[in-house]
Design a protein around this motif. Structure first.
Motif, PDB file in Angstrom:
ATOM      1  N   GLN A   1       0.815  -1.225   0.000  1.00  0.00           N
ATOM      2  CA  GLN A   1       0.000   0.000   0.000  1.00  0.00           C
ATOM      3  C   GLN A   1       0.845   1.271   0.000  1.00  0.00           C
ATOM      4  N   ASN A   2       2.109   1.144   0.293  1.00  0.00           N
ATOM      5  CA  ASN A   2       2.984   2.312   0.421  1.00  0.00           C
ATOM      6  C   ASN A   2       3.000   3.167  -0.840  1.00  0.00           C
ATOM      7  N   TYR A   3       2.967   2.540  -1.998  1.00  0.00           N
ATOM      8  CA  TYR A   3       3.054   3.300  -3.249  1.00  0.00           C
ATOM      9  C   TYR A   3       1.873   4.250  -3.414  1.00  0.00           C
ATOM     10  N   ARG A   4       0.712   3.911  -2.865  1.00  0.00           N
ATOM     11  CA  ARG A   4      -0.476   4.756  -3.008  1.00  0.00           C
ATOM     12  C   ARG A   4      -0.336   6.093  -2.297  1.00  0.00           C
ATOM     13  N   PHE A   5       0.451   6.095  -1.235  1.00  0.00           N
ATOM     14  CA  PHE A   5       0.507   7.268  -0.373  1.00  0.00           C
ATOM     15  C   PHE A   5       1.912   7.864  -0.301  1.00  0.00           C
ATOM     16  N   GLN A   6       2.692   7.681  -1.359  1.00  0.00           N
ATOM     17  CA  GLN A   6       4.066   8.172  -1.369  1.00  0.00           C
ATOM     18  C   GLN A   6       4.149   9.688  -1.256  1.00  0.00           C
ATOM     19  N   GLN A   7       3.208  10.379  -1.850  1.00  0.00           N
ATOM     20  CA  GLN A   7       3.306  11.831  -1.960  1.00  0.00           C
ATOM     21  C   GLN A   7       2.924  12.567  -0.679  1.00  0.00           C
ATOM     22  N   ASP A   8       2.136  11.953   0.154  1.00  0.00           N
ATOM     23  CA  ASP A   8       1.587  12.651   1.315  1.00  0.00           C
ATOM     24  C   ASP A   8       2.133  12.038   2.602  1.00  0.00           C
ATOM     25  N   ARG A   9       2.953  12.803   3.299  1.00  0.00           N
ATOM     26  CA  ARG A   9       3.605  12.300   4.518  1.00  0.00           C
ATOM     27  C   ARG A   9       2.588  11.901   5.586  1.00  0.00           C
ATOM     28  N   SER A  10       1.546  12.712   5.767  1.00  0.00           N
ATOM     29  CA  SER A  10       0.560  12.388   6.804  1.00  0.00           C
ATOM     30  C   SER A  10      -0.191  11.107   6.453  1.00  0.00           C
ATOM     31  N   GLN A  11      -0.442  10.875   5.185  1.00  0.00           N
ATOM     32  CA  GLN A  11      -1.099   9.624   4.781  1.00  0.00           C
ATOM     33  C   GLN A  11      -0.179   8.433   5.000  1.00  0.00           C
ATOM     34  N   ARG A  12       1.107   8.593   4.715  1.00  0.00           N
ATOM     35  CA  ARG A  12       2.056   7.492   4.962  1.00  0.00           C
ATOM     36  C   ARG A  12       2.107   7.165   6.449  1.00  0.00           C
TER      37      ARG A  12
END
Length: 158
Positions: A117-128
């Protein structure tokens, strides 16, 4: 010349000391039983259907973002689906149940979910960060104990 030899010897000793301190020897890594456990866990994780866990986690992270942006049209779409997320969580827990009594395998399964799932939220630090929190909390949500020494960010998670 003697001073140069001493200087070279001193630098070599410092280099050896630095390498030794940076490389920590873990005797358990050389234990054939542990390698066998790792391979067994890898096979078990490969056989498990972790997609419901991934979908549940993705949904939770996206829902958290939707709470920050209440006028997002995806939010109303999710609410209309009703118990979809509950169903995904139940299916996820059923899959994770096979790892309940093995911390190392549970940890590898959690790491797999996080990596997928990491690739989905690479751009947003809070989402990661939310993604990692959700993955860490997954065992408790299923009623299992969490692995005590699980490092989700390492290749060898346990």
């Amino acid at each position: 010349m003697a001073k140069l030899s001493i200087l070279v010897a001193l630098l070599a000793a410092l280099l050896v000391a630095e390498v030794a301190s940076a490389t920590r020897f873990d005797p358990s890594e050389w234990d054939p039983r542990r390698r066998g456990d790792d391979e067994r866990c890898e096979r078990e994780v490969d056989r498990a259907n972790l997609r419901p866990c991934e979908e549940h986690i993705r949904q939770r992270v996206e829902d958290e973002q939707d709470d920050e942006y209440p006028y997002n049209p995806r939010r109303s779409d999710r609410r209309q689906r009703g118990g979809y997320d509950d169903e995904q969580q139940e299916r996820c827990c059923n899959e994770l149940n096979r790892f309940e009594d093995n911390d190392r395998c549970m940890c590898q399964a959690l790491q797999e979910i996080l990596q997928n799932q990491n690739y989905r939220f690479q751009q947003d630090r809070s989402q990661r960060q939310q993604l990692e929190r959700e993955v860490r909390n997954l065992p408790q949500k299923c009623g299992f104990s969490s692995p005590s020494r699980c490092n989700l960010n390492n290749r060898r998670p346990y």
